[in-house]
Design a protein around this motif. Structure first.
Motif, mmCIF file in Angstrom:
data_model
loop_
_atom_site.group_PDB
_atom_site.id
_atom_site.type_symbol
_atom_site.label_atom_id
_atom_site.label_comp_id
_atom_site.label_asym_id
_atom_site.label_seq_id
_atom_site.Cartn_x
_atom_site.Cartn_y
_atom_site.Cartn_z
ATOM 1 N N VAL A 81 0.848 -1.191 0.000
ATOM 2 C CA VAL A 81 0.000 0.000 0.000
ATOM 3 C C VAL A 81 0.886 1.244 0.000
ATOM 4 N N ASP A 82 0.666 2.092 -0.976
ATOM 5 C CA ASP A 82 1.389 3.356 -1.106
ATOM 6 C C ASP A 82 0.439 4.491 -0.754
ATOM 7 N N TYR A 83 0.654 5.111 0.410
ATOM 8 C CA TYR A 83 -0.185 6.233 0.842
ATOM 9 C C TYR A 83 0.405 7.529 0.301
ATOM 10 N N ARG A 84 -0.457 8.360 -0.285
ATOM 11 C CA ARG A 84 -0.004 9.643 -0.819
ATOM 12 C C ARG A 84 -0.989 10.741 -0.431
ATOM 13 N N LEU A 85 -0.443 11.901 -0.156
ATOM 14 C CA LEU A 85 -1.254 13.071 0.156
ATOM 15 C C LEU A 85 -1.715 13.697 -1.149
ATOM 16 N N ALA A 86 -3.010 13.599 -1.430
ATOM 17 C CA ALA A 86 -3.534 14.121 -2.696
ATOM 18 C C ALA A 86 -5.046 14.220 -2.609
ATOM 19 N N ARG A 87 -5.588 15.167 -3.357
ATOM 20 C CA ARG A 87 -7.040 15.276 -3.510
ATOM 21 C C ARG A 87 -7.509 14.322 -4.600
ATOM 22 N N ALA A 88 -8.777 14.020 -4.572
ATOM 23 C CA ALA A 88 -9.349 13.132 -5.594
ATOM 24 C C ALA A 88 -9.207 13.722 -6.984
ATOM 25 N N GLU A 89 -9.191 15.050 -7.057
ATOM 26 C CA GLU A 89 -9.161 15.726 -8.352
ATOM 27 C C GLU A 89 -7.740 15.944 -8.870
ATOM 28 N N ASP A 90 -6.721 15.637 -8.061
ATOM 29 C CA ASP A 90 -5.334 15.849 -8.480
ATOM 30 C C ASP A 90 -4.925 14.827 -9.539
ATOM 31 N N ASP A 91 -4.223 15.298 -10.544
ATOM 32 C CA ASP A 91 -3.703 14.406 -11.581
ATOM 33 C C ASP A 91 -2.401 13.796 -11.075
ATOM 34 N N LEU A 92 -2.432 12.498 -10.790
ATOM 35 C CA LEU A 92 -1.261 11.800 -10.268
ATOM 36 C C LEU A 92 -0.418 11.177 -11.371
ATOM 37 N N GLY A 93 -0.765 11.465 -12.615
ATOM 38 C CA GLY A 93 -0.019 10.901 -13.729
ATOM 39 C C GLY A 93 -0.421 9.486 -14.094
ATOM 40 N N LEU A 94 -1.514 9.008 -13.544
ATOM 41 C CA LEU A 94 -1.999 7.658 -13.863
ATOM 42 C C LEU A 94 -2.684 7.688 -15.221
ATOM 43 N N ARG A 95 -2.280 6.793 -16.093
ATOM 44 C CA ARG A 95 -2.824 6.771 -17.444
ATOM 45 C C ARG A 95 -3.159 5.338 -17.837
ATOM 46 N N ALA A 96 -4.466 5.026 -17.812
ATOM 47 C CA ALA A 96 -4.962 3.717 -18.261
ATOM 48 C C ALA A 96 -4.213 2.570 -17.606
ATOM 49 N N GLU A 97 -4.029 2.664 -16.280
ATOM 50 C CA GLU A 97 -3.263 1.634 -15.585
ATOM 51 C C GLU A 97 -3.918 1.125 -14.309
ATOM 52 N N VAL A 98 -5.034 1.741 -13.905
ATOM 53 C CA VAL A 98 -5.700 1.343 -12.672
ATOM 54 C C VAL A 98 -6.799 0.334 -12.988
ATOM 55 N N ASP A 99 -6.797 -0.790 -12.287
ATOM 56 C CA ASP A 99 -7.804 -1.826 -12.499
ATOM 57 C C ASP A 99 -9.100 -1.532 -11.751
ATOM 58 N N LEU A 100 -8.983 -0.902 -10.575
ATOM 59 C CA LEU A 100 -10.152 -0.605 -9.745
ATOM 60 C C LEU A 100 -9.931 0.705 -9.015
ATOM 61 N N ILE A 101 -10.924 1.577 -9.060
ATOM 62 C CA ILE A 101 -10.976 2.743 -8.186
ATOM 63 C C ILE A 101 -12.060 2.483 -7.152
ATOM 64 N N ALA A 102 -11.697 2.596 -5.883
ATOM 65 C CA ALA A 102 -12.636 2.393 -4.789
ATOM 66 C C ALA A 102 -12.790 3.699 -4.020
ATOM 67 N N CYS A 103 -14.028 4.104 -3.793
ATOM 68 C CA CYS A 103 -14.338 5.312 -3.031
ATOM 69 C C CYS A 103 -15.224 4.880 -1.862
ATOM 70 N N ALA A 104 -14.616 4.695 -0.712
ATOM 71 C CA ALA A 104 -15.322 4.166 0.452
ATOM 72 C C ALA A 104 -15.838 5.325 1.297
ATOM 73 N N CYS A 105 -17.122 5.609 1.186
ATOM 74 C CA CYS A 105 -17.761 6.694 1.946
ATOM 75 C C CYS A 105 -17.021 8.007 1.758
ATOM 76 N N SER A 106 -16.618 8.286 0.527
ATOM 77 C CA SER A 106 -15.806 9.477 0.277
ATOM 78 C C SER A 106 -16.255 10.288 -0.935
#
Length: 252
Positions: A81-106
């Motif tokens: 698990v890699d914890y990073r300080l970031a807003r949901a709207e911040d562009d983290l440079g992820l490009r077509a590489e995430v298999d699942l986005i989970a938003c738990a009560c957020s």
């Protein structure tokens, strides 16, 4: 995410970690089963890591982001698990590489148009996005539930943010521009005693906003009444809440 609300949650970070519910492993197993791959999951709005921990058991890597460092500092440490300080709207440079986005009560705290654009960039084609929440708890014992309704509506009513309608409406009115898939029912325990229930209620944003406004604890206004009703009409334990989920596929 609303900056004022982020500060409120950070002020209450210890209680949030201790008393917010963890989610059933069956939920994360199901999410892994509908994701085409299990290489990378993004826990967006991770708070103190309740969902990140569950995801870490089913995905090779988990990226967990939150805008409040006080929340992240209390999250459980796992090697994948890699914890990073970031807003949901911040562009983290992820490009077509995430298999699942989970938003738990957020997700109800996010700037949805900007977050969804970010999510579409990050997700693989046919990647999965899942957002879930729970409602204000009920005991299914009317004398107790009447007290909880009064606390929610009469005492805390002015302190609910506008976005609270999304979770009180069980995400049914949440804008969700993805190809939706049916979700099985899940529930999670929130209290094994009256003390647990009170501690859980203290983590809700309106309770903290009431404290900040009046300098007092709103739960003290119903504590004796709740104690008497609980003694006279003890509910079945543990108290559980259903999880209300929207789940979709990135087809763009």
């Amino acid at each position: 995410m609303n900056a004022r609300q982020t500060m409120v949650f950070g002020d209450n970070a210890d209680d949030y970690r201790a008393f917010r519910p963890h989610y059933p492993d069956a939920l994360f197993a199901w999410l892994a089963s509908v994701a085409k791959q299990d290489r990378l999951a993004w826990d967006c709005g991770a708070g103190s890591g309740q969902a990140a921990l569950g995801l870490s058991r089913h995905f090779t890597r988990v990226l967990a982001t939150d805008p409040d460092p006080r929340q992240l500092a209390l999250a459980p440490k796992e090697a994948n698990v890699d914890y990073r300080l970031a807003r949901a709207e911040d562009d983290l440079g992820l490009r077509a590489e995430v298999d699942l986005i989970a938003c738990a009560c957020s997700i109800h705290w996010f700037d949805l148009p900007n977050f969804y654009a970010n999510a579409r960039r990050a997700l693989r084609p046919e990647g999965i996005i899942a957002a879930w929440t729970y409602d204000w708890p009920r005991t299914h014992v009317e004398p107790l539930d009447a007290i909880l309704r009064r606390l929610k509506e009469d005492i805390l009513g002015p302190f609910w943010a506008e976005n609270s309608a999304l979770y009180f409406e069980r995400y049914e009115t949440l804008p969700f521009p993805f190809k939706e898939i049916d979700c099985p029912p899940f529930q999670t325990p929130v209290a094994r005693s009256k003390g647990d229930l009170v501690s859980f209620l203290k983590t809700w944003s309106a309770v903290e906003k009431y404290r900040l406004h009046y300098g007092g604890d709103p739960l003290a206004l119903v504590d004796r009444e709740l104690e008497e009703a609980w003694s006279a009409h003890p509910p079945d334990l543990p108290l559980c809440v259903p999880l209300y989920m929207r789940c979709g596929v990135n087809t763009a």
